[in-house]
Write an enzyme that holds these catalytic residues in place. Structure first.
Site, mmCIF file in Angstrom:
data_model
loop_
_atom_site.group_PDB
_atom_site.id
_atom_site.type_symbol
_atom_site.label_atom_id
_atom_site.label_comp_id
_atom_site.label_asym_id
_atom_site.label_seq_id
_atom_site.Cartn_x
_atom_site.Cartn_y
_atom_site.Cartn_z
ATOM 1 N N ALA A 124 0.560 -1.113 0.152
ATOM 2 C CA ALA A 124 -0.348 -0.115 0.106
ATOM 3 C C ALA A 124 1.059 0.920 0.105
ATOM 4 O O ALA A 124 0.761 2.067 -0.704
ATOM 5 C CB ALA A 124 -1.566 -0.280 1.376
ATOM 6 N N TYR A 125 1.705 1.165 0.041
ATOM 7 C CA TYR A 125 2.906 2.481 1.171
ATOM 8 C C TYR A 125 3.811 2.498 -0.270
ATOM 9 O O TYR A 125 3.905 3.963 -0.988
ATOM 10 C CB TYR A 125 3.224 2.408 2.135
ATOM 11 C CG TYR A 125 4.470 3.639 2.079
ATOM 12 C CD1 TYR A 125 3.808 4.555 3.148
ATOM 13 C CD2 TYR A 125 5.686 3.221 2.499
ATOM 14 C CE1 TYR A 125 4.974 6.059 3.407
ATOM 15 C CE2 TYR A 125 6.651 4.091 2.455
ATOM 16 C CZ TYR A 125 6.632 5.974 3.237
ATOM 17 O OH TYR A 125 7.028 6.605 3.393
#
Length: 253
Positions: free
Chosen positions: A155-156
């Site tokens: 996600a990051y």
């Protein structure tokens, strides 16, 4: 062309860590600073410290993903100071680590809303003023997590790589208006890094030892001066670049 001490800058996530270091560094160089963040107390403390140093600025709470609020921040800055010269898109929500197959939609959405979408909101809101004066600086933030593909950080990391793509495209399109758009990949002692060190002291020590300089960067002393260069007149022909500031820990091919 404006000198750095004539400029007005919005710094997101300015209540702690790298964002606070940048806000203080710019203020010491005469920049008028608008400090934003989701919580009032930390950003108000940053502005209080700036004023103690003889600087000028104000704080406004803002979630970068809230487009209407972002536009309000920019409008208030323009009403008070006449324009916005620099946007430092430092704010980023941190989501839990997870393998690809277990990464949730909600965490992907949270990372991208606070990163790519939040940064785009500020870029688009400030663009008309930068275009009108034929000068502007956008400074986004990425991470070696995405560049080198760190496991467990879908996600990051994917969000940070999308930010690099957006930066390059904006630099190509907005160069004709005198707007430079760059992205910084920092390695610094942020609050998140300190919390990680407390939780995993042995891994932290290992990572510090792997760094050629045997330390992580200080937000104000090591990272922020690079931002000051990117915000100032000496970087007027420097755009579309990924700038890694982590003591030679990560070197781009």
């Amino acid at each position: 062309m404006k000198q750095l001490n004539e400029k007005v800058a919005i710094v997101t996530g300015a209540g702690q860590g790298i964002g606070k270091g940048i806000a203080l560094c710019l203020a010491k160089r005469g920049v008028k600073v608008i400090a934003t963040g989701r919580r009032a107390e930390p950003i108000e403390q940053t502005i209080a410290e700036i004023k103690e140093l003889g600087g000028e600025g104000f704080a406004m709470t803002c979630d970068s993903a809230d487009r209407a609020r972002v536009e309000e921040v920019v409008n208030v800055a323009v009403e008070k100071y006449g324009t916005v010269d620099v946007v430092v898109n430092n704010a980023q929500a941190i989501v839990p680590s997870a393998p690809v197959e277990e990464t949730s939609y909600d965490n992907m959405l949270k990372a991208w809303q606070s990163g790519v979408i939040g940064s785009l909101n500020y870029m688009q809101a400030a663009f008309p003023y930068m275009k009108e004066q034929h000068e502007g600086r956008i400074i986004n933030f990425a991470s070696a997590t995405g560049m080198f593909g760190i496991a467990g950080q879908l996600a990051y990391g994917s969000n940070k790589e999308a930010l690099r793509g957006m930066t390059k495209i904006a630099a190509k399109e907005w160069g004709q208006y005198g707007i430079c758009v760059n992205i910084v990949l920092p390695g610094a002692e942020s609050p998140a890094a300190k919390a990680w060190a407390e939780k995993f002291p042995e891994e932290y020590a290992k990572q510090v030892n792997l760094n050629p300089m045997k330390r992580f960067g200080d937000p104000e002393i090591d990272i922020a001066p690079v931002i000051a260069f990117l915000a100032g007149p000496d970087s007027c022909y420097f755009s579309g670049q990924s700038v890694i500031v982590d003591g030679a820990n990560s070197i781009m091919p």
